[in-house]
Write a protein that holds these residues in place. Structure first.
Motif, mmCIF file in Angstrom:
data_model
loop_
_atom_site.group_PDB
_atom_site.id
_atom_site.type_symbol
_atom_site.label_atom_id
_atom_site.label_comp_id
_atom_site.label_asym_id
_atom_site.label_seq_id
_atom_site.Cartn_x
_atom_site.Cartn_y
_atom_site.Cartn_z
ATOM 1 N N LYS A 9 4.809 -30.382 3.805
ATOM 2 C CA LYS A 9 5.266 -30.332 2.406
ATOM 3 C C LYS A 9 6.035 -29.047 2.142
ATOM 4 O O LYS A 9 7.015 -29.027 1.401
ATOM 5 C CB LYS A 9 4.061 -30.412 1.458
ATOM 6 N N GLU A 12 9.509 -29.453 3.544
ATOM 7 C CA GLU A 12 10.370 -30.234 2.642
ATOM 8 C C GLU A 12 10.859 -29.392 1.471
ATOM 9 O O GLU A 12 12.022 -29.438 1.102
ATOM 10 C CB GLU A 12 9.621 -31.477 2.125
ATOM 11 N N ARG A 13 9.928 -28.603 0.911
ATOM 12 C CA ARG A 13 10.292 -27.739 -0.226
ATOM 13 C C ARG A 13 11.334 -26.715 0.182
ATOM 14 O O ARG A 13 12.290 -26.435 -0.531
ATOM 15 C CB ARG A 13 9.034 -26.993 -0.702
ATOM 16 N N ALA A 129 14.907 -30.784 8.779
ATOM 17 C CA ALA A 129 14.768 -31.262 7.399
ATOM 18 C C ALA A 129 15.972 -30.841 6.558
ATOM 19 O O ALA A 129 16.458 -31.608 5.714
ATOM 20 C CB ALA A 129 13.477 -30.719 6.784
ATOM 21 N N ALA A 133 18.881 -32.989 4.527
ATOM 22 C CA ALA A 133 19.227 -32.754 3.121
ATOM 23 C C ALA A 133 20.690 -32.328 2.971
ATOM 24 O O ALA A 133 21.096 -31.867 1.903
ATOM 25 C CB ALA A 133 18.290 -31.694 2.534
#
Ligand code: TXA
Ligand code: MG
Length: 326
Positions: A9, A12-13, A129, A133
């Motif tokens: 998590k 992702e942040r 990741a 993005a």
């Protein structure tokens, strides 16, 4: 803001923050980096501001894999292809001609760009990741203020920058000194900065001899003299000179630290002594941590025994020489 880099998590942040043009501190196998998306000059400008680093000093761009090189390079010289195949992911940066219109700020305006694919699992997850993005690469100098010692633990970054900055904790860095940098734009490979890879290893992979950097080399803060400096003045000495100096010193009121191989019996009482490991890789791993710890002890002087003049010690010798030059 210290966060667990092994938490998906958090990754992702952090990737979302990078995509939004914000800074993120991330671990690599060499040292911690202060990252911003490399294709966004305004995001990269924040790195220069946070570090207090002159804007014409080029930064290294971290990529998820070898394929990502093509997004930043106008061409990939064959020697660069061979080096990438041998050492990526890992502690090697290649300098290649830069593709037009991308990474201008990251490259400090130069026509070339430094690229590296780190092997640290947290860095790899973050780069993967971030790419998902829409971030093609992450510009990232060492996460320290200009001229100071590079951080090799997340705690080292505390207090360096704004507290709101995301710092991904990935534990202590394995390698401990910055990547080897090889310029692949000059017809023959040029070693701009030694790291833990030996010349013999790089030459074997390159298939040709490595040249040394000369005055034509672009300005690079990693290659400036007074760099990697602890606060206390550091002196490098051959073992015999160090032992004599310690004998002469006797019981001085100076707060002195010594980083050396074991001292002869009867010398060094009253000094703060840290034993330099026998293996170069172990010394590289702990070097910046040791210098920081000695600074924190408030020592007035740091005396360091010159490491062996053998190839595997080149990176450590280089960092110590620079620390001594300031
Ligand atoms: O291990 C490392 O390389 C670490 C981690 C975070 O990846 N990064 C690092 O970045 O040491 P930094 O910014 O502290 O050092 C980057 C150095 C510059 O000082 C310069 O010497 C060289 O990389 N460099 C980058 N781009 C270059 C270019 N286009 N031409 C010549 N040298 C370049
Ligand atoms: Mg640096």
């Amino acid at each position: 803001m210290l966060l667990d880099g092994n938490d998906p998590k958090v990754i992702e942040r952090a990737a979302a923050a990078l995509a939004a043009g914000q800074l993120v501190v991330f671990p690599t196998e060499t040292v911690y980096g202060l990252g911003a998306r490399a294709d966004d000059d305004a995001a990269v400008a924040q790195i220069f501001r946070a570090k207090g680093r002159p804007a014409d000093h080029p930064l290294i761009v971290h990529v998820a894999d070898a394929d990502s090189v093509r997004g930043f390079a106008s061409l990939v010289p064959p020697v660069a292809v061979r080096l990438v195949a041998a050492f990526w992911p890992g502690p090697l940066t290649i300098i290649v001609p830069r593709a037009a219109g991308i990474g201008t700020a990251a490259a400090g305006g130069q026509a070339t760009i430094g690229l590296r694919c780190p092997s640290h699992p947290v860095a790899r997850e973050l780069l993967r990741a971030a790419r998902q993005a829409g971030v093609p690469g992450v510009a990232g100098p060492s996460a320290n203020r200009f001229g100071r010692i590079s951080p090799t633990r997340a705690e080292h970054v505390e207090g360096e920058f704004d507290d709101s900055l995301m710092v991904l904790d990935g534990g202590p860095c394995d390698v401990g000194i910055e990547s080897s940098i090889v310029d692949c734009t000059r017809g023959h490979p040029v070693l701009l900065r030694p790291g833990v890879l030996t010349r013999a290893q790089i030459e074997a992979a390159a298939g040709e001899p490595l040249h040394d950097a000369d005055d034509a080399a672009p300005r690079a803060s990693g290659t400036l003299e007074a760099h990697y400096a602890p606060r206390a003045p550091l002196r490098l000495m051959p073992a015999a000179q160090l032992h004599t100096a310690l004998q002469l010193l006797g019981s001085s009121p100076l707060k002195l630290a010594v980083y050396s191989r074991p001292l002869p019996a009867g010398t060094g009482s009253g000094v703060l002594h840290r034993v330099m490991p026998e293996r170069a890789a172990d010394a590289a791993h702990e070097l910046f941590s040791v210098l920081r710890a000695l600074d924190q002890e408030g020592v007035q002087l740091i005396w360091v025994e010159e490491p062996p003049a053998t190839p595997e010690w080149e990176g450590v010798r280089d960092r110590l020489r620079r620390a001594a030059a300031s």
